[in-house]
Design an enzyme around this catalytic site. Structure first.
Site, PDB file in Angstrom:
ATOM      1  N   HIS A   1      -2.273   3.970 -29.101  1.00  0.00           N
ATOM      2  CA  HIS A   1      -3.223   4.140 -28.179  1.00  0.00           C
ATOM      3  C   HIS A   1      -3.515   5.605 -28.041  1.00  0.00           C
ATOM      4  CE1 HIS A   1      -0.440   1.197 -26.303  1.00  0.00           C
ATOM      5  NE2 HIS A   1      -1.495   0.511 -25.645  1.00  0.00           N
TER       6      HIS A   1
ATOM      7  N   ASP B   1      -0.880   7.763 -26.650  1.00  0.00           N
ATOM      8  CA  ASP B   1       0.156   7.889 -27.461  1.00  0.00           C
ATOM      9  C   ASP B   1       0.212   9.200 -28.568  1.00  0.00           C
ATOM     10  OD1 ASP B   1       0.832   5.675 -26.442  1.00  0.00           O
ATOM     11  OD2 ASP B   1       0.025   4.370 -28.204  1.00  0.00           O
TER      12      ASP B   1
ATOM     13  N   GLU C   1       1.013 -11.849 -27.797  1.00  0.00           N
ATOM     14  CA  GLU C   1       2.522 -11.098 -27.899  1.00  0.00           C
ATOM     15  C   GLU C   1       3.495 -12.056 -27.383  1.00  0.00           C
ATOM     16  OE1 GLU C   1       2.701  -7.054 -26.514  1.00  0.00           O
ATOM     17  OE2 GLU C   1       4.667  -7.422 -25.389  1.00  0.00           O
TER      18      GLU C   1
ATOM     19  N   ASP D   1       1.720  -9.443 -31.492  1.00  0.00           N
ATOM     20  CA  ASP D   1       2.532  -8.161 -30.924  1.00  0.00           C
ATOM     21  C   ASP D   1       4.031  -9.117 -30.860  1.00  0.00           C
ATOM     22  OD1 ASP D   1       1.014  -6.149 -30.821  1.00  0.00           O
ATOM     23  OD2 ASP D   1       1.021  -6.046 -28.761  1.00  0.00           O
TER      24      ASP D   1
ATOM     25  N   ASP E   1       8.403  -7.808 -18.389  1.00  0.00           N
ATOM     26  CA  ASP E   1       8.102  -7.567 -19.627  1.00  0.00           C
ATOM     27  C   ASP E   1       9.103  -6.751 -20.446  1.00  0.00           C
ATOM     28  OD1 ASP E   1       6.743  -7.591 -22.205  1.00  0.00           O
ATOM     29  OD2 ASP E   1       5.002  -6.108 -21.518  1.00  0.00           O
TER      30      ASP E   1
HETATM   31  C1  XUL Z   1       1.727  -4.048 -22.726  1.00  0.00           C
HETATM   32  C2  XUL Z   1       1.177  -4.120 -24.025  1.00  0.00           C
HETATM   33  C3  XUL Z   1       0.412  -3.138 -24.673  1.00  0.00           C
HETATM   34  C4  XUL Z   1      -0.681  -3.593 -25.688  1.00  0.00           C
HETATM   35  C5  XUL Z   1      -1.551  -2.544 -26.204  1.00  0.00           C
HETATM   36  O1  XUL Z   1       2.313  -5.186 -22.253  1.00  0.00           O
HETATM   37  O2  XUL Z   1       1.631  -5.093 -24.791  1.00  0.00           O
HETATM   38  O3  XUL Z   1       1.213  -2.355 -25.227  1.00  0.00           O
HETATM   39  O4  XUL Z   1      -0.306  -4.188 -26.766  1.00  0.00           O
HETATM   40  O5  XUL Z   1      -2.243  -1.643 -25.019  1.00  0.00           O
HETATM   41 CO    CO Z   2       1.219  -5.655 -26.698  1.00  0.00          CO
END
Ligand code: XUL
Ligand code: CO
Length: 433
Positions: free
Chosen positions: A99, A102, A266, A294, A305
């Site tokens: 990001h 970051d 994810e 992810d 999470d």
């Molecule tokens: C948050 C998440 C983020 C995204 C990118 O739960 O997964 O890190 O992957 O913004």
């Molecule tokens: Co993510």
């Protein structure tokens, strides 16, 4: 140069029998699987935010990690990049993800943020070239700063929409400059806490316009990567608009973007939505919007999470089984959106976590490949639907209720229930994992 990882040598493949702690047991990047190297199948990426920016906080306590690069100026940002590339050299993975927030220090406003981003992108670009490391995807952090507390694209204040749009433009520019394979949008604050202050219809329409602007801009500048949305049902907001794969598909259809945008799915987010990871992957594949993953592991009890590193081969195998069935990754890959537990303080913990994660994925992928190659699972599934291969069955789908009813009556149709054979299928999976 930092000395953060001093004494840790590049990790090599030593095979399943090795007793060394930092060696790959299953991940040999050059191993061939169906005409493709393992590295090309898995396309591993490391997440800048968890590995280098996250301080180890939780709701009850702040920073536990001490990293020499923690600090909010450009020198620290560069030291962070140095450490990141030192870790990449140890692990040997081909990609990373970031990001904007970051990699660059936070500025006083948009202009300074952009200057900082440009400077660090130049710095990182040089390092990428030297190291031969690519960018899997870039993204904008539109959720941490307080200006985004009520959303970015979906904010009730048009000036926040504007700030978010400007920020995303700079992040697509940065991703494009670094040769990013994808650009990701995760709407962490695109949702709401209470309907009492929220116009849900208007907010979704804003998000639809925003996404159209993103698609237009990316195409205009010649960005050839894939645009990806990442589903998540809640956290940080109570109700997030990008709840799961099915919800996002409806959104893309509504705003005419189903051919333009795919998904970054994810593991932990699937679990939070009450799905399995493989369900979300299969659903996306069936809709033609499977893009990237992810990879992490979510705690099944906690309800938040947890972003743990994957270590469950049977679970991971079922995920890669769906990915392989869909033809594997094109621009997508396996990004470790995974973080250490906050007591795991040592540089060695960070390396070992990734080694374990990469090995788990490699073992899972190989098991999935063997399951596919063996074909028994597929054959048993095909057998279950074999009745639909008959021309009469296909004709029925083009017919109408009354005609179907007439035939059921005339022929005395009375179907005999058949076994779903779930346990037998599960036993077959266990032969491979
Ligand atoms: C948050 C998440 C983020 C995204 C990118 O739960 O997964 O890190 O992957 O913004
Ligand atoms: Co993510």
């Amino acid at each position: 140069m930092t000395d953060f990882f001093a004494g840790i040598a590049p990790v090599k493949f030593e095979g399943p029998a090795t007793t060394s702690e930092l060696a790959y047991r299953h991940y040999d990047p050059d191993e061939m699987l169906g005409g493709k190297r393992l590295e090309e199948h898995l396309r591993f990426a490391i997440a800048w935010w968890h590995s280098f920016a996250w301080p180890g906080g939780d709701p009850f306590g702040g920073q536990t990690f001490e990293r020499p690069w923690f600090g909010d100026d450009m020198d620290h940002a560069k030291m962070k990049a140095d450490a990141a590339f030192e870790m990449f050299a140890i692990l040997g993975q081909p990609y990373f993800c970031f990001h904007d927030a970051d990699i660059r220090p936070e500025g006083a406003g948009f202009a300074e943020n952009t200057r900082n981003l440009d400077e660090i992108v130049d710095y990182i670009g040089q390092k990428m070239e030297k190291a031969g490391i690519g960018l899997l995807w870039g993204t904008a952090n539109l959720f941490s700063h307080r200006r985004f507390m009520a959303g970015a694209a979906t904010n009730p204040d048009p000036e926040v929409f504007a700030f978010a749009a400007a920020t995303v433009k700079t992040c697509i520019d940065a991703t494009h400059r670094l040769g990013g394979q994808n650009y990701v949008l995760w709407g962490g604050r695109e949702g709401y806490e209470t309907l009492l202050n929220t116009d849900l219809k208007r907010e979704r329409e804003q998000a639809g316009r925003f996404l159209n602007m993103v698609v237009d801009y990316a195409r205009k500048i010649g960005f050839e990567g894939t645009l990806l949305i990442e589903p998540k049902p809640q956290e940080p907001t109570k109700h997030q608009y990008d709840y799961d794969v099915g919800t996002i598909y409806g959104f893309l259809k509504q705003y005419g973007l189903e051919g333009e945008v795919k998904l970054n799915i994810e593991q932990g987010h699937a679990i939070l939505a009450g799905h399995s990871f493989e369900h979300e992957l299969a659903m996306a594949a069936s809709l033609g919007i499977l893009g990237s993953i992810d990879m992490n592991r979510n705690d099944y009890q906690s309800g938040w999470d947890t972003d743990q590193f994957p270590n469950n081969v049977p679970e991971v195998a079922l995920a890669y089984y769906e990915i392989l069935k869909a033809g594997g990754f094109t621009t997508g890959g396996t990004n470790f959106d995974s973080k250490l537990r906050r007591q795991s303080l040592d540089p060695m913990d960070l390396i070992a976590a990734h080694v374990g994660g990469m090995d788990t994925c490699a073992a899972g992928l190989k098991a999935a490949y063997r399951m596919l190659e063996d074909g028994t699972l597929q054959a048993m599934r095909d057998e279950r639907y074999a009745g639909w291969d008959a021309p009469e069955a296909q004709q029925m789908l083009q017919s109408d209720l009354a005609t179907v009813a007439a035939r059921v009556l005339a022929e005395g149709v009375n179907p005999r229930p058949v076994s779903g054979r779930q346990e037998r299928l599960e036993n077959i999976v266990n032969r491979f994992v």
